[in-house]
Design a protein around this motif. Structure first.
Motif, PDB file in Angstrom:
ATOM      1  N   VAL A  55     -25.272  23.056 -19.917  1.00 13.99           N
ATOM      2  CA  VAL A  55     -25.062  22.206 -18.816  1.00 13.99           C
ATOM      3  C   VAL A  55     -23.621  21.325 -18.357  1.00 13.99           C
ATOM      4  O   VAL A  55     -23.933  20.540 -19.203  1.00 13.99           O
ATOM      5  N   TYR A  56     -22.937  21.628 -17.139  1.00 12.13           N
ATOM      6  CA  TYR A  56     -21.898  20.556 -17.274  1.00 12.13           C
ATOM      7  C   TYR A  56     -21.958  20.161 -16.152  1.00 12.13           C
ATOM      8  O   TYR A  56     -22.728  20.004 -15.325  1.00 12.13           O
ATOM      9  N   ALA A  57     -21.815  18.617 -16.160  1.00 10.60           N
ATOM     10  CA  ALA A  57     -22.378  17.682 -14.496  1.00 10.60           C
ATOM     11  C   ALA A  57     -21.123  17.061 -14.922  1.00 10.60           C
ATOM     12  O   ALA A  57     -20.372  16.032 -15.491  1.00 10.60           O
ATOM     13  N   ILE A  58     -20.469  16.887 -13.040  1.00 11.48           N
ATOM     14  CA  ILE A  58     -19.114  15.869 -12.749  1.00 11.48           C
ATOM     15  C   ILE A  58     -19.679  14.926 -12.044  1.00 11.48           C
ATOM     16  O   ILE A  58     -20.345  15.700 -11.171  1.00 11.48           O
ATOM     17  N   LYS A  59     -19.229  13.868 -12.149  1.00 16.65           N
ATOM     18  CA  LYS A  59     -19.621  12.372 -11.453  1.00 16.65           C
ATOM     19  C   LYS A  59     -18.098  12.281 -10.913  1.00 16.65           C
ATOM     20  O   LYS A  59     -18.000  11.405 -11.703  1.00 16.65           O
ATOM     21  N   PHE A  60     -18.284  12.270  -9.819  1.00 14.90           N
ATOM     22  CA  PHE A  60     -17.137  11.354  -8.791  1.00 14.90           C
ATOM     23  C   PHE A  60     -17.631   9.410  -9.279  1.00 14.90           C
ATOM     24  O   PHE A  60     -19.005   9.473  -8.547  1.00 14.90           O
ATOM     25  N   ALA A  61     -16.862   8.569  -9.374  1.00 12.66           N
ATOM     26  CA  ALA A  61     -16.844   7.088  -9.349  1.00 12.66           C
ATOM     27  C   ALA A  61     -17.207   7.203  -7.968  1.00 12.66           C
ATOM     28  O   ALA A  61     -17.015   7.457  -7.153  1.00 12.66           O
ATOM     29  N   PRO A  62     -18.329   5.698  -7.459  1.00  9.72           N
ATOM     30  CA  PRO A  62     -18.890   5.356  -6.679  1.00  9.72           C
ATOM     31  C   PRO A  62     -17.615   4.918  -6.002  1.00  9.72           C
ATOM     32  O   PRO A  62     -17.765   5.342  -4.303  1.00  9.72           O
ATOM     33  N   ASP A  63     -16.603   4.423  -6.261  1.00  8.31           N
ATOM     34  CA  ASP A  63     -15.306   3.460  -5.804  1.00  8.31           C
ATOM     35  C   ASP A  63     -14.661   4.501  -5.776  1.00  8.31           C
ATOM     36  O   ASP A  63     -13.166   4.038  -4.982  1.00  8.31           O
ATOM     37  N   GLY A  64     -14.523   6.060  -6.424  1.00 10.11           N
ATOM     38  CA  GLY A  64     -13.563   6.998  -5.703  1.00 10.11           C
ATOM     39  C   GLY A  64     -11.789   6.590  -6.983  1.00 10.11           C
ATOM     40  O   GLY A  64     -11.299   7.209  -6.947  1.00 10.11           O
TER      41      GLY A  64
END
Length: 490
Positions: free
Chosen positions: A314-323
């Motif tokens: 399973v791959y997971a991609i998370k964008f930082a809260p501050d972009g």
């Protein structure tokens, strides 16, 4: 009636003995120029300036790493100024002094410069020529003997480009991991080959972002670090502000220059926890806010994993809260029922999201994945659109979690760590993120997410592996035996 004075012996007092000839010289010099040291201040200088001779006969610091924690307004600045002046005069040291605020840096620099400007000729004439007109704008002091001290406000790269023998970190409770990373290399090649790191601070406030000072303190208190010289005046537990015995126990300068009337007013006006932190040295704050401790995380590190022939990835991609950045992680359910997680890559958002699309398309990685979890307002929609334009079939593999699913992922990840149900590769970028995350409330029913306590370090690496862990459990398939020995991220 004899005047009551503050306790001169710290509650925590760990140090290595050494010769005190240098400390004596520094104290005598400073007292000759009007400095009045409280006994505890002299004791700290004896520890910081203790020396011993090595096999070559060179004088080395007996305590190359030291920390001081004492409540506000007790006089730690006097100690720091004496350490700077003594070091550049008697040891020809190159020092760098840093503090969190501009005001603190400016005041310390002003006092050190004025010491030389107003000194007798034998001291005044040690300054290099550029100080002849007593400039105030220079951010350093330099002597003809090559002793010098640079004064700087801490930034993420504040120490880069300079080489020093000694690093003094004032307002140390605000020091972040990123600042530490920038500053420590500056003393790795000092001309004296005799480095020293001194940290002085107070207990962190609830809104502080510093992590380094409290982590070092915790290791000393827990008996894990026997090499750091550490002196601390503090109460161990939350104490009644009206307890005058606690005032004198934790404020060594009370009755000397710290006024009893001022402390009485603070005890009446301040909140209980604020008074305990600021006046009684009680340490709470950052370390207690950490959701995942080193004792929980580090034992889960492994050096290799053996995958089954057809791993359930399973791959997971998370964008930082501050972009500012985006993290890519992978999770795989292992035959023993544990989940192995890795941080595959993390890049600044200035690199765009095309690299993620390319990576997933290459080697048909998306086809081999049970699910691709994508989260974060900064780029989720754009990335999903790019993936679908590349191949519509990818949409069936993509999950953009709602609040309940996110809450379930973060809770499952914490539970997995607490129960030892996952492994990781001890990756520095992931470790730093783990070390700086705290819980944040999301949705209802007690659900929580993660957020960073450090403005220089975002939480996306932690959140990415949390989703990868959750996905590996939720979207598991039947396991087969046999190991490939390959790296998960490949």
């Amino acid at each position: 009636m004899k005047k009551r004075l503050g306790n001169q012996k710290p509650r925590v007092d760990q140090y290595v003995n050494g010769d005190i000839w240098l400390a004596d010289k520094v104290i005598r010099l400073m007292e000759a120029y009007g400095f009045i040291f409280v006994p505890w201040e002299k004791a700290i200088l004896y520890r910081w300036l203790a020396v011993h001779q090595d096999e070559d006969g060179s004088w080395k610091w007996s305590n190359p790493k030291a920390g001081l924690l004492v409540p506000r307004q007790n006089g730690k600045t006097e100690i720091i100024i004496a350490r700077i002046i003594g070091g550049i005069i008697f040891m020809s040291e190159a020092l760098i002094y840093t503090a969190h605020s501009d005001k603190t840096v400016d005041e310390t620099k002003r006092r050190v410069q004025n010491f030389f400007y107003h000194a007798e000729p034998e001291i005044r004439d040690m300054l290099t020529d550029e100080f002849d007109k007593e400039p105030k704008s220079l951010d350093y002091v330099e002597l003809r003997t090559r002793g010098r001290c640079v004064f700087r406000t801490r930034t993420r790269s504040g120490g880069l480009g300079t080489t020093n023998d000694t690093l003094i970190i004032d307002e140390a409770q605000e020091e972040t991991d990123a600042q530490q990373e920038a500053l420590l290399p500056t003393i790795s090649a000092g001309k004296s080959q005799n480095q020293q790191i001194l940290r002085a601070g107070t207990p962190p406030s609830g809104g502080g972002n510093g992590t380094v000072f409290i982590r070092i303190r915790r290791n000393v208190i827990d008996g894990k670090d026997h090499t750091t010289c550490w002196q601390e005046w503090s109460v161990e537990t939350l104490t009644d502000p009206s307890d005058e015995d606690a005032w004198y126990k934790t404020n060594p300068s009370l009755g000397y220059h710290l006024m009893l009337a001022a402390v009485k007013n603070e005890a009446k006006d301040m909140a209980v926890d604020s008074f305990n932190k600021m006046r009684l040295g009680w340490v709470a704050g950052v370390e207690n806010m950490r959701v995942i401790s080193d004792d929980q995380w580090q034992p889960l590190a492994v050096k290799s994993v053996d995958l089954q022939e057809d791993p359930s990835l399973v791959y997971a991609i998370k964008f930082a809260p501050d972009g500012s950045a985006v993290s890519l992680a992978v999770g795989v359910l292992m035959p023993d029922g544990k989940v192995h997680v890795e941080l595959v890559e993390r890049k600044a958002m200035s690199a765009g999201t095309g690299w993620l699309v390319q990576w997933l398309i290459e080697k048909n990685r998306w086809r081999k994945a049970k699910k691709i979890i994508i989260d974060g307002a900064a780029g989720t929609q754009l990335l999903v659109e790019e993936l679908v334009r590349t191949d519509r079939r990818i949409s069936k593999r993509v999950l953009t979690p709602n609040v309940k699913e996110a809450g379930a992922a973060y809770a499952a990840f914490y539970d997995g760590i607490d129960r030892g149900l996952l492994t990781h590769y001890d990756q520095p970028a992931l470790n730093i993120s783990i070390r700086t995350v705290k819980k944040r409330a999301i949705g209802r029913d007690g659900m929580f997410g993660y957020s960073s306590m450090n403005p220089d370090i975002q939480s996306d690496p932690t959140e990415a592996v949390a989703f990868a862990y959750y996905g590996a459990i939720r979207f598991k398939k039947g396991l087969t035996t046999g190991g490939s020995g390959q790296s998960v991220m490949l």
